[in-house]
Motif scaffolding. Structure first.
Motif, PDB file in Angstrom:
ATOM      1  N   CYS A  92      21.746 -18.803   8.131  1.00  8.28           N
ATOM      2  CA  CYS A  92      20.573 -18.228   7.461  1.00  8.28           C
ATOM      3  C   CYS A  92      19.687 -19.323   6.870  1.00  8.28           C
ATOM      4  N   GLY A  93      18.376 -19.163   7.074  1.00  9.95           N
ATOM      5  CA  GLY A  93      17.411 -20.030   6.404  1.00  9.95           C
ATOM      6  C   GLY A  93      17.146 -19.496   5.009  1.00  9.95           C
ATOM      7  N   THR A  94      16.193 -20.130   4.325  1.00 10.74           N
ATOM      8  CA  THR A  94      15.941 -19.730   2.940  1.00 10.74           C
ATOM      9  C   THR A  94      14.911 -18.602   2.823  1.00 10.74           C
ATOM     10  N   GLY A  95      14.232 -18.282   3.927  1.00 10.04           N
ATOM     11  CA  GLY A  95      13.180 -17.259   3.882  1.00 10.04           C
ATOM     12  C   GLY A  95      13.722 -15.859   4.128  1.00 10.04           C
ATOM     13  N   ASN A  96      12.805 -14.950   4.429  1.00  6.53           N
ATOM     14  CA  ASN A  96      13.210 -13.560   4.649  1.00  6.53           C
ATOM     15  C   ASN A  96      13.943 -13.374   5.971  1.00  6.53           C
ATOM     16  N   ASN A  97      13.727 -14.281   6.926  1.00 10.48           N
ATOM     17  CA  ASN A  97      14.519 -14.212   8.156  1.00 10.48           C
ATOM     18  C   ASN A  97      16.001 -14.396   7.795  1.00 10.48           C
ATOM     19  N   GLY A  98      16.260 -15.352   6.927  1.00  8.96           N
ATOM     20  CA  GLY A  98      17.619 -15.540   6.418  1.00  8.96           C
ATOM     21  C   GLY A  98      18.098 -14.291   5.686  1.00  8.96           C
ATOM     22  N   GLY A  99      17.164 -13.630   4.979  1.00  9.98           N
ATOM     23  CA  GLY A  99      17.508 -12.385   4.263  1.00  9.98           C
ATOM     24  C   GLY A  99      18.111 -11.361   5.209  1.00  9.98           C
ATOM     25  N   ASP A 100      17.526 -11.230   6.403  1.00 11.14           N
ATOM     26  CA  ASP A 100      18.082 -10.288   7.398  1.00 11.14           C
ATOM     27  C   ASP A 100      19.502 -10.719   7.768  1.00 11.14           C
ATOM     28  N   GLY A 101      19.700 -12.044   7.825  1.00 13.36           N
ATOM     29  CA  GLY A 101      21.020 -12.578   8.163  1.00 13.36           C
ATOM     30  C   GLY A 101      22.064 -12.204   7.110  1.00 13.36           C
ATOM     31  N   TRP A 102      21.691 -12.308   5.816  1.00 12.08           N
ATOM     32  CA  TRP A 102      22.668 -11.963   4.753  1.00 12.08           C
ATOM     33  C   TRP A 102      23.089 -10.497   4.878  1.00 12.08           C
ATOM     34  N   VAL A 103      22.141  -9.650   5.198  1.00 15.71           N
ATOM     35  CA  VAL A 103      22.469  -8.218   5.351  1.00 15.71           C
ATOM     36  C   VAL A 103      23.397  -8.034   6.556  1.00 15.71           C
ATOM     37  N   THR A 138       0.830  -1.209   0.000  1.00 11.53           N
ATOM     38  CA  THR A 138       0.000   0.000   0.000  1.00 11.53           C
ATOM     39  C   THR A 138       0.862   1.256   0.000  1.00 11.53           C
ATOM     40  N   LEU A 139       1.867   1.296   0.886  1.00 10.98           N
ATOM     41  CA  LEU A 139       2.682   2.516   0.963  1.00 10.98           C
ATOM     42  C   LEU A 139       3.804   2.527  -0.068  1.00 10.98           C
ATOM     43  N   GLY A 140       4.168   1.345  -0.554  1.00 17.34           N
ATOM     44  CA  GLY A 140       5.203   1.289  -1.598  1.00 17.34           C
ATOM     45  C   GLY A 140       6.631   1.288  -1.071  1.00 17.34           C
ATOM     46  N   ILE A 141       6.798   0.963   0.218  1.00 17.02           N
ATOM     47  CA  ILE A 141       8.174   0.856   0.741  1.00 17.02           C
ATOM     48  C   ILE A 141       8.736  -0.476   0.237  1.00 17.02           C
ATOM     49  N   PRO A 142       9.841  -0.478  -0.496  1.00 18.25           N
ATOM     50  CA  PRO A 142      10.326  -1.763  -1.023  1.00 18.25           C
ATOM     51  C   PRO A 142      10.693  -2.732   0.104  1.00 18.25           C
ATOM     52  N   GLY A 143      10.340  -3.987  -0.069  1.00 23.64           N
ATOM     53  CA  GLY A 143      10.627  -5.015   0.946  1.00 23.64           C
ATOM     54  C   GLY A 143      12.121  -5.092   1.261  1.00 23.64           C
ATOM     55  N   VAL A 144      12.956  -4.886   0.221  1.00 22.05           N
ATOM     56  CA  VAL A 144      14.405  -4.994   0.463  1.00 22.05           C
ATOM     57  C   VAL A 144      14.913  -3.852   1.356  1.00 22.05           C
ATOM     58  N   VAL A 145      14.203  -2.735   1.349  1.00 18.73           N
ATOM     59  CA  VAL A 145      14.601  -1.620   2.228  1.00 18.73           C
ATOM     60  C   VAL A 145      14.370  -2.036   3.688  1.00 18.73           C
ATOM     61  N   LEU A 146      13.222  -2.661   3.907  1.00 18.18           N
ATOM     62  CA  LEU A 146      12.933  -3.126   5.273  1.00 18.18           C
ATOM     63  C   LEU A 146      13.949  -4.181   5.689  1.00 18.18           C
ATOM     64  N   MET A 147      14.270  -5.080   4.741  1.00 14.32           N
ATOM     65  CA  MET A 147      15.230  -6.145   5.050  1.00 14.32           C
ATOM     66  C   MET A 147      16.615  -5.557   5.334  1.00 14.32           C
ATOM     67  N   ASP A 206      13.678 -11.542  -2.184  1.00 15.71           N
ATOM     68  CA  ASP A 206      14.439 -10.499  -1.481  1.00 15.71           C
ATOM     69  C   ASP A 206      15.700 -11.084  -0.852  1.00 15.71           C
ATOM     70  N   ALA A 207      15.551 -12.268  -0.238  1.00 14.13           N
ATOM     71  CA  ALA A 207      16.712 -12.894   0.410  1.00 14.13           C
ATOM     72  C   ALA A 207      17.791 -13.202  -0.627  1.00 14.13           C
ATOM     73  N   LYS A 208      17.343 -13.602  -1.837  1.00 10.46           N
ATOM     74  CA  LYS A 208      18.295 -13.973  -2.898  1.00 10.46           C
ATOM     75  C   LYS A 208      19.205 -12.794  -3.257  1.00 10.46           C
ATOM     76  N   ILE A 209      18.618 -11.593  -3.276  1.00 13.09           N
ATOM     77  CA  ILE A 209      19.408 -10.393  -3.631  1.00 13.09           C
ATOM     78  C   ILE A 209      20.596 -10.251  -2.670  1.00 13.09           C
ATOM     79  N   PHE A 210      20.312 -10.363  -1.377  1.00 15.01           N
ATOM     80  CA  PHE A 210      21.382 -10.140  -0.398  1.00 15.01           C
ATOM     81  C   PHE A 210      22.307 -11.357  -0.277  1.00 15.01           C
ATOM     82  N   TYR A 211      21.772 -12.527  -0.611  1.00 14.99           N
ATOM     83  CA  TYR A 211      22.601 -13.742  -0.638  1.00 14.99           C
ATOM     84  C   TYR A 211      23.697 -13.575  -1.699  1.00 14.99           C
ATOM     85  N   HIS A 212      23.289 -13.069  -2.870  1.00 16.49           N
ATOM     86  CA  HIS A 212      24.265 -12.883  -3.953  1.00 16.49           C
ATOM     87  C   HIS A 212      25.306 -11.830  -3.577  1.00 16.49           C
ATOM     88  N   VAL A 213      24.880 -10.777  -2.885  1.00 10.46           N
ATOM     89  CA  VAL A 213      25.844  -9.764  -2.432  1.00 10.46           C
ATOM     90  C   VAL A 213      26.868 -10.437  -1.515  1.00 10.46           C
TER      91      VAL A 213
END
Ligand code: NAX
Ligand code: K
Length: 515
Positions: A53-64, A19-28, A90-97
């Motif tokens: 890190c797991g494979t979900g968005n919780n893991g995404g926070d871990g990659w960051v 609704t607000l348009g905040i990208p999920g990766v920004v939150l992550m 989203d997690a994949k983006i930070f995994y690759h980084v």
């Protein structure tokens, strides 16, 4: 601050992103960075860390978090637990980084167990970013193995991201293996599981960090529960009026003090005065007044005929005086009902003022639930059960209450139309409207007989001062907990007696910001 379920958190995430348009990766990004910063505050010098890190968005926070720790000079062993093809977008983006910064070990069967064990043994900090609010049911075997390895490291500082892996977000129930964290860093709003047993026991210290989530929502997305904090009721505590007289601050009537139980009503009366009420009357069965007079100084004493127990005759006497009181507490040292069941019903239908039912008043209601209908719903009623009394009210076991504290409190509030205060380390206040407030302020010093009587007296006092029940209840719970904290800083947790709590209550009031 809101306290949320997994579904409410998902709703907030969707509102922020869709609704607000905040990208999920920004939150992550904000979440992972907050985790790394929090770890660096604890350990200002770089250390060895393992981030799982797991494979979900919780893991995404871990990659960051891995990236920020590496940038700060930490030695980080990065692990993916699960298959790469299961990574969320989203997690994949930070995994690759992360892959560009360090080698990422992948654990999808036992073949890497030895290496993981070695890394864990060498780590000063272990970050559990395996599962967060997306957990469902018992952990699958792969994660169980990894969680068990984490728990075998007694020396490392274990940080769970959002939720200790293996803990249910909503109920605090835990899998057969669950991460035992020293610290849990959660995002935006705390989750119910952080404050429900047994989950509350595996979270360690819970830190809530801001990741840029909204603070206001459309009505249908607004969470139903809040943590107890002065912002909820601060405006209702006012400086005392210099022109006031004793009538200005109400008259509390406390009913109890049966044979052998005068201590309870004495404590409740003392705390009522300590919390600002203008007048207190203690009502005890005939024969008790002489002993009571030796224990109290300021309180008025009124004894009821009834040969050391309350009776229908006692209730009749009450009706003649009912209009004098601005709040009534029934329960401190009341004793079990001795045969006639009418008197409590008579009182319930007669009292036209806020009412608190505690201790044996609750046990009578458990045996005679039909009495609840006699209470005029126009006036607020507060039930203050401990888990044993709640079990009697619900006709279930104490362990059933303890394993579903929220639903127990909600059920009774819903069925009775009364405000329920389910006492415990984290007291749950459930309103008939479906809202809840959870009080997390307190001290184990309060785990002593008499503590409940103090809360009942405090509540009666605030209600007698005409503070609306919706505010008086969380205010009393907070002040009671805070007085416990202050008392245990003054004398040791072990040594705190009710007199210390009553004295500490003065400080607890002093620390409140007046409106
Ligand atoms: N936009 C968002 O939604 C944000 C989410 N954040 C993080 O994302 C987390 C939630 O992410 P997800 O919804 O992706 O969920 P999780 O990352 O918690 O877990 C999802 C994965 O766990 C697996 N799983 C579920 N139950 C399992 C079980 N019992 N045993 C083994 N595997 C199981 C699922 O198959 C799925 O692959 C939060 O806890 C938080 O850490 C943060 O990054 C902030 C922003
Ligand atoms: K986690």
């Amino acid at each position: 601050m809101y306290l949320v379920t997994a579904q409410e958190m998902r709703n907030i995430d969707h509102f922020a992103i869709d609704t607000l348009g905040i990208p999920g990766v920004v939150l992550m990004e904000n979440a992972g960075r907050a985790v790394a910063e929090s770890i660096q505050r604890k350990f200002p010098e770089p250390k060895n860390a393992v981030v799982l890190c797991g494979t979900g968005n919780n893991g995404g926070d871990g990659w960051v978090a891995i990236r920020y720790l590496l940038f700060a000079g930490w030695n980080v062993e990065a692990w993916l637990v699960g298959n790469e093809d299961k990574l969320t977008p989203d997690a994949k983006i930070f995994y690759h980084v992360c892959q560009k910064l360090t080698s990422v070990h992948i654990y999808h069967d036992k073949s890497k167990q030895k290496l993981m064990k070695k890394h864990l043994q060498e780590a000063q900090v272990i970050v559990d970013a395996l599962l967060g609010t997306g957990v469902k049911g018992e952990l699958r075997p792969l994660l169980r193995e990894v969680v068990s390895l984490i728990n075998q490291q007694p020396k490392a500082w274990v940080v769970s991201v959002d939720i200790p892996t293996g803990m249910d977000t909503d109920t605090g129930m835990v899998s057969s293996e669950v991460v035992h964290a020293q610290q849990t860093i959660t995002f935006g709003y705390p989750k119910w599981g952080h404050y429900l047993y047994p989950g509350a026991d595996v979270c360690g210290e819970v830190n809530v960090v801001d990741i840029g989530l909204p603070t206001q929502f459309p009505a249908d997305l607004t969470p139903k529960a809040q943590l107890n904090e002065p912002a909820l009721w601060r405006g209702y505590i006012q400086p005392r009026n210099p022109w006031a007289h004793k009538g200005t601050y109400g008259h509390a009537l406390l009913i109890g003090g049966a044979k052998g139980m005068l201590g309870a009503i004495t404590m409740a009366g003392a705390v009522a005065y300590r919390s600002g009420v203008g007048m207190v009357t203690l009502t005890v069965p005939e024969g008790q007044e002489v002993s009571l007079a030796g224990k109290v100084t300021q309180e008025l004493i009124w004894s009821w005929s009834g040969k050391s127990v309350f009776s229908a005759e006692s209730a009749k006497q009450f009706m003649e005086r009912a209009s004098r009181y601005s709040a009534v507490v029934i329960g401190p040292g009341l004793g079990r009902f001795m045969g006639e069941d009418k008197w409590l019903g008579d009182l319930l239908s007669t009292i036209k003022a806020p009412l608190v039912l505690d201790a044996d008043a609750l046990n009578i209601l458990a045996d005679h639930p039909e009495l609840i209908k006699l209470r005029d719903s126009e006036y607020p009623t507060v039930l203050t059960p401990h888990p044993g009394e709640m079990a009697r009210l619900l006709h279930c076991s104490i362990s059933e209450v303890e394993s579903s504290r929220l639903s127990a409190a909600r059920t009774v509030a819903n069925h009775t139309g009364m405000i329920v205060v389910l006492k415990g380390r984290y007291t749950i206040i459930a309103y008939p409207t479906g809202k809840q407030v959870v009080n997390i302020i307190g001290s184990p010093a309060l785990a002593k007989a008499g503590s409940g009587d103090l809360l009942a007296g405090l509540l009666g006092s605030l209600l007698a001062q005409r503070i609306p029940a919706n505010q008086a209840v969380p205010m009393a719970t907070y002040l009671h907990g805070q007085a416990g904290v202050i008392a245990s800083q003054t004398v040791s947790e072990h040594a705190v007696c009710y007199q210390d709590i009553i004295v500490a209550l003065g400080k607890a009031f002093e620390q409140l910001p007046l409106s």
